[in-house]
Motif scaffolding. Structure first.
Motif, PDB file in Angstrom:
ATOM      1  N   TYR A  86       0.758  -1.170   0.057  1.00  0.00           N
ATOM      2  CA  TYR A  86       0.053   0.154   0.063  1.00  0.00           C
ATOM      3  C   TYR A  86       0.904   1.282   0.067  1.00  0.00           C
ATOM      4  CZ  TYR A  86      -3.714   3.162   1.323  1.00  0.00           C
ATOM      5  OH  TYR A  86      -4.705   4.072   1.322  1.00  0.00           O
ATOM      6  N   THR A  87       1.706   1.581   1.043  1.00  0.00           N
ATOM      7  CA  THR A  87       2.514   2.715   0.956  1.00  0.00           C
ATOM      8  C   THR A  87       4.068   2.307   1.331  1.00  0.00           C
ATOM      9  OG1 THR A  87       2.129   2.898   3.243  1.00  0.00           O
ATOM     10  CG2 THR A  87       0.933   4.351   1.860  1.00  0.00           C
ATOM     11  N   ILE A 106       0.584   9.599   7.472  1.00  0.00           N
ATOM     12  CA  ILE A 106       0.380   9.621   6.075  1.00  0.00           C
ATOM     13  C   ILE A 106      -0.568   8.312   5.638  1.00  0.00           C
ATOM     14  CG2 ILE A 106       1.451   9.947   3.729  1.00  0.00           C
ATOM     15  CD1 ILE A 106       3.662  11.233   5.325  1.00  0.00           C
ATOM     16  N   THR A 107       0.042   7.364   6.200  1.00  0.00           N
ATOM     17  CA  THR A 107      -0.728   6.022   5.644  1.00  0.00           C
ATOM     18  C   THR A 107      -2.191   6.018   6.222  1.00  0.00           C
ATOM     19  OG1 THR A 107       1.208   4.721   5.938  1.00  0.00           O
ATOM     20  CG2 THR A 107      -0.509   3.320   5.877  1.00  0.00           C
ATOM     21  N   LEU A 108      -2.447   6.534   7.397  1.00  0.00           N
ATOM     22  CA  LEU A 108      -3.819   6.667   7.682  1.00  0.00           C
ATOM     23  C   LEU A 108      -4.765   7.761   6.921  1.00  0.00           C
ATOM     24  CD1 LEU A 108      -3.447   6.428  11.584  1.00  0.00           C
ATOM     25  CD2 LEU A 108      -4.438   4.740  10.174  1.00  0.00           C
ATOM     26  N   GLU A 109      -4.055   8.737   6.526  1.00  0.00           N
ATOM     27  CA  GLU A 109      -4.571   9.950   5.703  1.00  0.00           C
ATOM     28  C   GLU A 109      -4.922   9.503   4.437  1.00  0.00           C
ATOM     29  OE1 GLU A 109      -2.453  13.902   7.723  1.00  0.00           O
ATOM     30  OE2 GLU A 109      -1.689  13.061   5.601  1.00  0.00           O
ATOM     31  N   GLN A 110      -4.010   8.506   3.753  1.00  0.00           N
ATOM     32  CA  GLN A 110      -4.189   7.921   2.649  1.00  0.00           C
ATOM     33  C   GLN A 110      -5.434   7.103   2.540  1.00  0.00           C
ATOM     34  OE1 GLN A 110      -2.928   8.844  -0.395  1.00  0.00           O
ATOM     35  NE2 GLN A 110      -1.648  10.390   0.480  1.00  0.00           N
ATOM     36  N   TYR A 111      -5.466   6.069   3.607  1.00  0.00           N
ATOM     37  CA  TYR A 111      -6.483   5.331   3.755  1.00  0.00           C
ATOM     38  C   TYR A 111      -7.772   5.983   3.772  1.00  0.00           C
ATOM     39  CZ  TYR A 111      -9.436   1.562   5.236  1.00  0.00           C
ATOM     40  OH  TYR A 111     -10.493   0.602   5.545  1.00  0.00           O
TER      41      TYR A 111
END
Lengths: 196, 196
Positions: free
Chosen positions: A102-103, A155-160
């Motif tokens: 994912y990232t 950043i991973t949570l924001e993208q998700y």
């Protein structure tokens, strides 16, 4: 690094012949010791509309919330490492066949590459491992944004949450850099969403 | 590893307290030396309908054709490393803004992770570096399939020519494993083409 691990001879830091970078070299047996970046592998474990986070029981960032992740070990794949860390830190089981890259984050200032896999929790059966104080599920509204351990987690949570609104989860690569004033900058370098 | 790089004390190979894996540990100062996988980063450089390949001037696989790639170094990102290796091995310039993460390979039997970036050559100005005998552009029909250096190169090229027909270039992750009979198996583990 002061002594050679092969012969216990004294180590110097210089540019070897034919190279262009400073290396640790043995002055006795001439072996060159290369140092290379490490991979940190983890998961973004989802259960219904919630994300699993771990509250860190270790430094750095003791008491802050993070996605389960840790150093990739020899003899395993990136995904095997991510699943292992999820079991160790969160006592949680995710299914390998549900996992998607994912990232990916480059952190050249600390010689690290982070890789997170998007996956589904198999059940609500989880509990904190030795490196976690607490493990819990959070909806988007409940995420403790100001209490997250690392920028790569934020950043991973924001993208998700943004991707979930579109039901598309591109693979994205980011570079993180610190300025001389210790200001963090994030650059999106690559996304699978673009055809090229 | 026989001697401690900090104190020159004798090293043993055992499982430290609180760990579950064999580590190199100093019997004098108790430091544990972790060993972790290395990243190998490279490019798939395209010029019109052709791919740039390098003929190896070094072992392993001397004389075989490969995509430009090499060990990621401390202080750089995966993409910076891939661009550097392309310059060093092929004397070729690719533009960072054209580069997209394309294939990722786990090779747990040799503790390596390969990452290739899909990119465009800036010009026909290229020439072999010290580690290459020759650098050349190949159309799909011209690829020397039986003379490729590594499985990761073959798989990346196969994916590219297949993806080009669809004009979509998903990010894919593969695991490579060798059986006891030294038979190579390749598993597609993750693809950005699937929404999940």
């Amino acid at each position: 690094m002061k002594y050679c691990q092969h012969c216990a001879g004294p180590i110097t830091h210089h540019i070897p012949p034919g190279d262009d970078k400073l290396r640790y070299c043995c002055t006795a047996c001439n072996v060159v010791f290369y140092q290379n970046p490490n991979n940190i592998v983890g998961t973004l474990p989802i259960y219904e509309d919630k994300v699993l986070l771990c509250k860190r029981a270790i430094e750095p960032r003791y008491g802050k919330w993070t996605l389960p992740a840790g150093f990739m070990e020899n003899g395993e794949t990136t995904l095997q490492g991510a699943i292992r860390e999820t079991a160790e830190e969160a006592g949680a089981v995710v299914l390998a066949e549900d996992c998607s890259l994912y990232t990916l984050f480059n952190l050249p200032y600390i010689n690290q590459v982070y890789l997170f896999f998007h996956t589904q929790l198999r059940s609500l059966d989880f509990n904190p491992g030795e490196e976690s104080l607490e493990v819990a599920l959070f909806s988007e509204a409940e995420i403790p944004w100001s209490e997250l351990a690392f920028p790569v987690v934020r950043i991973t949570l924001e993208q998700y949450f943004a991707d979930r609104r579109q039901s598309v989860f591109p693979v994205r690569m980011f570079d993180l850099h610190y300025s001389a004033e210790r200001q963090l900058s994030t650059f999106l370098v690559s996304s699978s969403n673009k055809s090229s």
